[in-house]
Structure formats: structure tokens, C-alpha cells
Design a protein around this motif. Structure first.
Motif, PDB file in Angstrom:
ATOM      1  N   ILE A 296      42.666  41.134  47.872  1.00 33.11           N
ATOM      2  CA  ILE A 296      42.309  41.084  49.292  1.00 33.11           C
ATOM      3  C   ILE A 296      41.864  39.678  49.689  1.00 33.11           C
ATOM      4  O   ILE A 296      42.278  39.145  50.725  1.00 33.11           O
ATOM      5  N   ALA A 297      41.050  39.064  48.854  1.00 32.61           N
ATOM      6  CA  ALA A 297      40.547  37.720  49.155  1.00 32.61           C
ATOM      7  C   ALA A 297      41.673  36.696  49.249  1.00 32.61           C
ATOM      8  O   ALA A 297      41.544  35.683  49.946  1.00 32.61           O
ATOM      9  N   ALA A 298      42.794  36.958  48.565  1.00 29.51           N
ATOM     10  CA  ALA A 298      43.911  36.002  48.519  1.00 29.51           C
ATOM     11  C   ALA A 298      44.950  36.232  49.614  1.00 29.51           C
ATOM     12  O   ALA A 298      45.909  35.453  49.731  1.00 29.51           O
ATOM     13  N   LEU A 299      44.787  37.262  50.426  1.00 26.32           N
ATOM     14  CA  LEU A 299      45.778  37.580  51.456  1.00 26.32           C
ATOM     15  C   LEU A 299      45.688  36.590  52.605  1.00 26.32           C
ATOM     16  O   LEU A 299      44.682  36.557  53.324  1.00 26.32           O
ATOM     17  N   ARG A 300      46.739  35.801  52.777  1.00 22.89           N
ATOM     18  CA  ARG A 300      46.782  34.831  53.879  1.00 22.89           C
ATOM     19  C   ARG A 300      48.220  34.361  54.064  1.00 22.89           C
ATOM     20  O   ARG A 300      49.050  34.477  53.147  1.00 22.89           O
ATOM     21  N   PRO A 301      48.559  33.826  55.227  1.00 24.69           N
ATOM     22  CA  PRO A 301      49.915  33.304  55.437  1.00 24.69           C
ATOM     23  C   PRO A 301      50.232  32.219  54.426  1.00 24.69           C
ATOM     24  O   PRO A 301      49.380  31.389  54.082  1.00 24.69           O
ATOM     25  N   GLY A 302      51.458  32.238  53.934  1.00 19.77           N
ATOM     26  CA  GLY A 302      51.894  31.232  52.980  1.00 19.77           C
ATOM     27  C   GLY A 302      51.665  31.605  51.539  1.00 19.77           C
ATOM     28  O   GLY A 302      52.244  30.979  50.634  1.00 19.77           O
ATOM     29  N   ALA A 303      50.839  32.621  51.276  1.00 19.32           N
ATOM     30  CA  ALA A 303      50.648  33.080  49.896  1.00 19.32           C
ATOM     31  C   ALA A 303      51.929  33.747  49.407  1.00 19.32           C
ATOM     32  O   ALA A 303      52.665  34.357  50.177  1.00 19.32           O
ATOM     33  N   LEU A 304      52.195  33.623  48.125  1.00 20.34           N
ATOM     34  CA  LEU A 304      53.384  34.213  47.525  1.00 20.34           C
ATOM     35  C   LEU A 304      53.035  35.608  47.016  1.00 20.34           C
ATOM     36  O   LEU A 304      52.025  35.787  46.324  1.00 20.34           O
ATOM     37  N   ALA A 305      53.865  36.589  47.341  1.00 16.86           N
ATOM     38  CA  ALA A 305      53.579  37.966  46.944  1.00 16.86           C
ATOM     39  C   ALA A 305      53.411  38.094  45.438  1.00 16.86           C
ATOM     40  O   ALA A 305      52.536  38.820  44.957  1.00 16.86           O
ATOM     41  N   SER A 306      54.234  37.388  44.673  1.00 16.52           N
ATOM     42  CA  SER A 306      54.124  37.465  43.214  1.00 16.52           C
ATOM     43  C   SER A 306      52.813  36.859  42.716  1.00 16.52           C
ATOM     44  O   SER A 306      52.267  37.292  41.686  1.00 16.52           O
ATOM     45  N   ASP A 307      52.277  35.868  43.426  1.00 17.27           N
ATOM     46  CA  ASP A 307      50.984  35.295  43.040  1.00 17.27           C
ATOM     47  C   ASP A 307      49.850  36.298  43.282  1.00 17.27           C
ATOM     48  O   ASP A 307      48.889  36.362  42.500  1.00 17.27           O
ATOM     49  N   ILE A 308      49.949  37.056  44.372  1.00 17.46           N
ATOM     50  CA  ILE A 308      48.946  38.090  44.647  1.00 17.46           C
ATOM     51  C   ILE A 308      48.948  39.121  43.519  1.00 17.46           C
ATOM     52  O   ILE A 308      47.888  39.564  43.050  1.00 17.46           O
ATOM     53  N   TYR A 309      50.146  39.496  43.074  1.00 18.15           N
ATOM     54  CA  TYR A 309      50.279  40.430  41.938  1.00 18.15           C
ATOM     55  C   TYR A 309      49.591  39.865  40.698  1.00 18.15           C
ATOM     56  O   TYR A 309      48.820  40.568  40.021  1.00 18.15           O
ATOM     57  N   LYS A 310      49.857  38.602  40.392  1.00 16.98           N
ATOM     58  CA  LYS A 310      49.297  37.991  39.187  1.00 16.98           C
ATOM     59  C   LYS A 310      47.770  37.921  39.260  1.00 16.98           C
ATOM     60  O   LYS A 310      47.074  38.134  38.252  1.00 16.98           O
ATOM     61  N   ILE A 311      47.236  37.649  40.434  1.00 17.94           N
ATOM     62  CA  ILE A 311      45.784  37.631  40.610  1.00 17.94           C
ATOM     63  C   ILE A 311      45.193  38.992  40.239  1.00 17.94           C
ATOM     64  O   ILE A 311      44.169  39.075  39.545  1.00 17.94           O
ATOM     65  N   ALA A 312      45.840  40.057  40.712  1.00 17.24           N
ATOM     66  CA  ALA A 312      45.337  41.403  40.426  1.00 17.24           C
ATOM     67  C   ALA A 312      45.366  41.704  38.931  1.00 17.24           C
ATOM     68  O   ALA A 312      44.365  42.143  38.352  1.00 17.24           O
ATOM     69  N   ILE A 313      46.504  41.457  38.296  1.00 14.05           N
ATOM     70  CA  ILE A 313      46.664  41.771  36.869  1.00 14.05           C
ATOM     71  C   ILE A 313      45.674  40.958  36.029  1.00 14.05           C
ATOM     72  O   ILE A 313      44.978  41.495  35.155  1.00 14.05           O
ATOM     73  N   ASP A 314      45.609  39.660  36.270  1.00 12.00           N
ATOM     74  CA  ASP A 314      44.734  38.794  35.467  1.00 12.00           C
ATOM     75  C   ASP A 314      43.270  39.182  35.626  1.00 12.00           C
ATOM     76  O   ASP A 314      42.497  39.176  34.649  1.00 12.00           O
ATOM     77  N   THR A 315      42.870  39.525  36.858  1.00  9.98           N
ATOM     78  CA  THR A 315      41.469  39.878  37.093  1.00  9.98           C
ATOM     79  C   THR A 315      41.100  41.167  36.374  1.00  9.98           C
ATOM     80  O   THR A 315      40.032  41.258  35.748  1.00  9.98           O
ATOM     81  N   VAL A 316      41.971  42.186  36.466  1.00 11.81           N
ATOM     82  CA  VAL A 316      41.685  43.450  35.780  1.00 11.81           C
ATOM     83  C   VAL A 316      41.598  43.226  34.268  1.00 11.81           C
ATOM     84  O   VAL A 316      40.702  43.756  33.589  1.00 11.81           O
ATOM     85  N   ARG A 317      42.490  42.416  33.726  1.00 12.56           N
ATOM     86  CA  ARG A 317      42.524  42.191  32.273  1.00 12.56           C
ATOM     87  C   ARG A 317      41.292  41.438  31.776  1.00 12.56           C
ATOM     88  O   ARG A 317      40.959  41.522  30.593  1.00 12.56           O
ATOM     89  N   HIS A 318      40.622  40.728  32.654  1.00 13.50           N
ATOM     90  CA  HIS A 318      39.392  40.045  32.251  1.00 13.50           C
ATOM     91  C   HIS A 318      38.226  41.018  32.138  1.00 13.50           C
ATOM     92  O   HIS A 318      37.159  40.656  31.632  1.00 13.50           O
ATOM     93  N   GLY A 319      38.425  42.249  32.592  1.00 13.72           N
ATOM     94  CA  GLY A 319      37.388  43.263  32.506  1.00 13.72           C
ATOM     95  C   GLY A 319      37.630  44.212  31.346  1.00 13.72           C
ATOM     96  O   GLY A 319      38.112  43.818  30.281  1.00 13.72           O
ATOM     97  N   ALA A 320      37.350  45.498  31.579  1.00 14.50           N
ATOM     98  CA  ALA A 320      37.372  46.496  30.506  1.00 14.50           C
ATOM     99  C   ALA A 320      38.764  47.045  30.197  1.00 14.50           C
ATOM    100  O   ALA A 320      38.890  47.956  29.376  1.00 14.50           O
TER     101      ALA A 320
END
Length: 400
Positions: A296-320
Motif C-alpha cells: 500500500i505504501a508503494a502505490l503511486r503513479p509510475g511504480a511498476l506492478a512487478s516491483d509492488i509484488y516483489k515488495i510484498a514477497i520480500d517483506t513477508v519473507r523477512h517475518g515468520a
């Protein structure tokens, strides 16, 4: 003092003007087309503003033919009266088959419509001939190859092309009227989930919760489309119907909910526990929520959809959940609950103002359970507008 007009009543008054604006947008996205023909029920509604309840009963043959300034609806004779209520102009309703509906002298009715056709195909052809398309460029949007070939044969001097890409381009961003409908659909779904939070306690059934959600959506002016309420180990069952299963202390309760308002969709999800969560439940959910919030924090014009996906995956993997996997972590939403573009690893699409997304980080483990959090946001000129705000707390006892 007269009764105040509801938000839904106000939206209904603008159905025809929104359909007109959608046609303008479609032809702006497809300057090489003079006419568009579609048999997709979603696109019929997009072009005409009319959405038939008969589509909910199974496959039903409808079509729309449109230019920038004119539209024709092809529909069954029994459906013509409901279509007339919405479209108001009987001359644009081309019916097929036989059905008897009378009218008083002061009411427009079937007699004011074009003569009925014997069948769906003949009626499309008759309506299309009325557009005088000889030598024109016509987009044909249908998955029925036999129907497409038959139409081509009737119009040998017309340059037909695939009309589906034009709809995809036009629908990727939403008009202000479409955004108003999406806001309202999301609002009533959000409120329905907020309403049932106090019900999450031992002894209540999944069906009890589902029933209350459905009622709240209808009261808000929406049509429930999918109401997933699963608990305990069943929460791992993706998109399952609610059952008479009673909630027990320690259960996860996963809810994935969507409705439509005049054809426009909502889709959101929440997870709660019955009583205090276990350490594992809390840690896993914290990882999923962090991933969703980072998106959600990364949603803005010009952002790449695949980058938003990677942010989600990487963040979850840093947790449990260090081995977390998903084929997508969100999707566009509009006239379908899942639309272009996806939030996926190969989605090389730049976000634009007017796009609307659901972002999500679900996790399912058979034998343990499932949990998810999903929210909806509009991409604005300088960021995003979040449409869903109900609690994301895992334990309802902490919800104030």
C-alpha cells in the motif's frame, strides 16, 4: 419535506451519462474503429449501462453495438421491459424471441421497439445493418468463433478486427463515475466486515456470519457476489462456501468478501481469531500484514506492478514465513473482481492515475489454516486513495 435521495439513487440517475462517457473513452482508446460489437455481458453493461439479472441465471445471449454517439442493445424479449426502464429509449432495444408485455397508451413499450427477431443471430445482423457499416472498421469482441464467422459472412465489405484489446485499454483506468461506484462498493463491504467483528466468538457459525455480511451489503445497496467465511482448519480452503461449523476458541476466521454496485466490484479480506491468537498465528499474521502494508505504501503513479509484488514477497519473507510463495499479490478491479493489470512477477505495467487495485498477501496451509488481509486503493496523481479502513487487528478483543 421530501424523502432525501440515497447515494445509490443518485448513482442510478447517472447510469446513461456514465455509459456515454465509457463509449467516448473506448473509441478514444481505439481511434481505428468506427463501430464496436460485443457479446461479453460485462462489456454490454459498459457500453449501454444496462446489466440484466438474467446473466445471474447462467449463460444468456446478449450483445451491444456502439459508436461514440449511438448504442443498440440486443436482448431476449422477456428482458426488454427491464432494459427499457434503464435505457429509456425503446428504439435502441432490439429483442429476439416472443414474450408478451402490454403497455398503457401513455407508456413507451414493445410496440415502440424495432420489430423482434426470430433468434439472437438474426437480431444482431438486423441491428448491425441499421448502423450502415459498409466500408467501415468494426471491432468484434466475442469468444464465440462460430458467431464471429457468421457475422463476417453477412458483411463481406466490412473490415472486422479483434475488439477485445480496445476494452482492455479503456478499462485499465477508471472514469470519475466509475470511481464513485467502486468507492461505494468498497465502502459497504468494509462496513459489513466491521459490523460482524463482535460476532467472532465461540459458538457462532460460519453461516451466521455469512448471513449478516450478506444482509449488510444488501442494505447498503450492493449485490453480494462472493462471501467466503471459513474458520479453523477450513480457513485454508480457498474460496469455500460457509458451513454450519461452529467457531471454537483459538480458531482463525478468514473472510474474503465482494459485492457489486451497478456492475462495479469490491474485493477485500480480513482475518480474526476467536480469543487470543497463538504465538505462531500472531507472528505469521504480522508478516502477512507487513507485506500488505508495504505494498500500500508503494502505490503511486509510475511504480511498476512487478516491483509492488516483489515488495510484498520480500517483506513477508523477512517475518515468520521465510518460504512464502504467491503467484500474485494483488490485481486490478473494476467490472470484474480480477482485472488487468495483476500485481505479479512479470507484470511490466506502470501504475497510472485512475487505476484501482486490490493488494493482498494470503497464506493457506492445509491442516493448519489460512489467513489474509486485502485492501482496495485508487492510484491518484500523487499517490493513492485507500478505500477500505476496517480493523486489521487479528484479535477482535483488541478492537475498540
Amino acid at each position: 419535506m421530501g424523502k432525501s435521495m440515497s447515494f445509490v439513487d443518485t448513482l442510478e440517475q447517472h447510469t446513461l451519462s456514465l455509459a456515454f462517457s465509457c463509449r467516448q473513452k473506448l473509441f478514444s482508446a481505439a481511434p481505428g474503429l468506427d463501430v464496436i460489437v460485443t457479446t461479453d455481458p460485462v462489456h454490454v453493461g459498459y457500453l449501454t449501462g444496462y446489466r440484466s439479472i438474467l446473466q445471474d441465471a447462467g449463460p444468456y445471449a446478449q450483445a451491444a453495438i456502439a459508436t461514440r454517439d449511438r448504442v443498440a442493445l440486443i436482448t431476449g424479449a422477456s428482458d426488454a421491459a427491464a432494459a427499457l426502464e434503464e435505457l429509456e429509449d425503446p428504439s435502441c432495444i432490439w429483442r429476439y424471441g416472443i414474450f408478451y408485455v402490454g403497455a398503457t397508451a401513455r407508456m413507451a413499450g414493445y410496440a415502440d421497439m424495432p420489430a423482434p427477431g426470430d433468434n439472437f443471430f438474426d437480431t444482431i445482423v438486423s441491428a448491425l445493418r441499421s448502423f450502415e457499416i459498409r466500408g467501415g472498421r468494426v471491432g468484434l469482441d466475442t469468444r464465440d468463433e462460430k458467431l464471429a464467422r457468421s457475422i463476417w459472412q453477412q458483411f463481406p465489405h466490412v473490415a472486422f478486427q479483434n475488439g477485445a484489446p480496445s476494452f482492455k485499454r479503456a478499462r485499465a483506468t477508471k472514469l470519475p463515475g466509475e470511481l464513485a461506484l467502486l468507492r461505494h462498493a468498497s465502502h459497504i463491504t468494509d462496513k459489513a466486515l466491521e459490523f460482524i467483528v463482535p460476532m467472532i466468538r465461540a459458538g457462532v457459525t460460519e453461516l451466521d456470519i455469512s448471513s449478516e455480511i450478506n444482509g449488510a451489503i444488501v442494505q447498503g445497496g450492493g449485490i453480494p457476489r462472493f462471501v467466503v467465511v471459513t474458520s479453523g482448519e477450513r480457513s485454508s480452503r480457498v474460496d469455500a462456501y460457509a458451513r454450519a461449523k461452529r467457531l471454537e476458541n483459538g480458531d482463525l476466521v478468514r473472510m474474503d468478501i465482494g459485492c457489486t454496485v451497478q456492475g462495479y466490484c469490491s474485493d477485500m479480506a480480513r482475518t480474526l481469531t476467536v480469543g487470543d491468537p497463538s504465538d505462531q498465528q500472531a507472528e505469521r499474521y504480522a508478516a502477512l500484514l507487513a507485506g500488505e502494508q508495504a505494498q500500500i505504501a508503494a502505490l503511486r503513479p509510475g511504480a511498476l506492478a512487478s516491483d509492488i509484488y516483489k515488495i510484498a514477497i520480500d517483506t513477508v519473507r523477512h517475518g515468520a514465513l521465510p518460504d512464502y510463495q504467491r503467484s500474485h499479490c494483488g490485481h486490478g478491479i473494476g467490472l470484474h473482481s480480477h482485472e488487468f493489470p495483476p500485481i505479479a512477477p512479470n507484470s511490466n505495467v506502470l501504475l497510472e492515475p485512475g487505476m484501482v487495485f486490490c493488494v493482498e498477501t494470503p497464506y493457506y496451509e492445509l491442516g493448519w489454516g489460512g489467513m489474509m488481509v486485502e485492501d482496495t486503493a485508487i492510484i491518484t496523481d500523487d499517490g493513492h486513495e485507500l478505500l477500505t479502513h476496517s480493523t486489521r487487528e487479528l484479535c477482535q478483543d483488541r478492537v475498540k
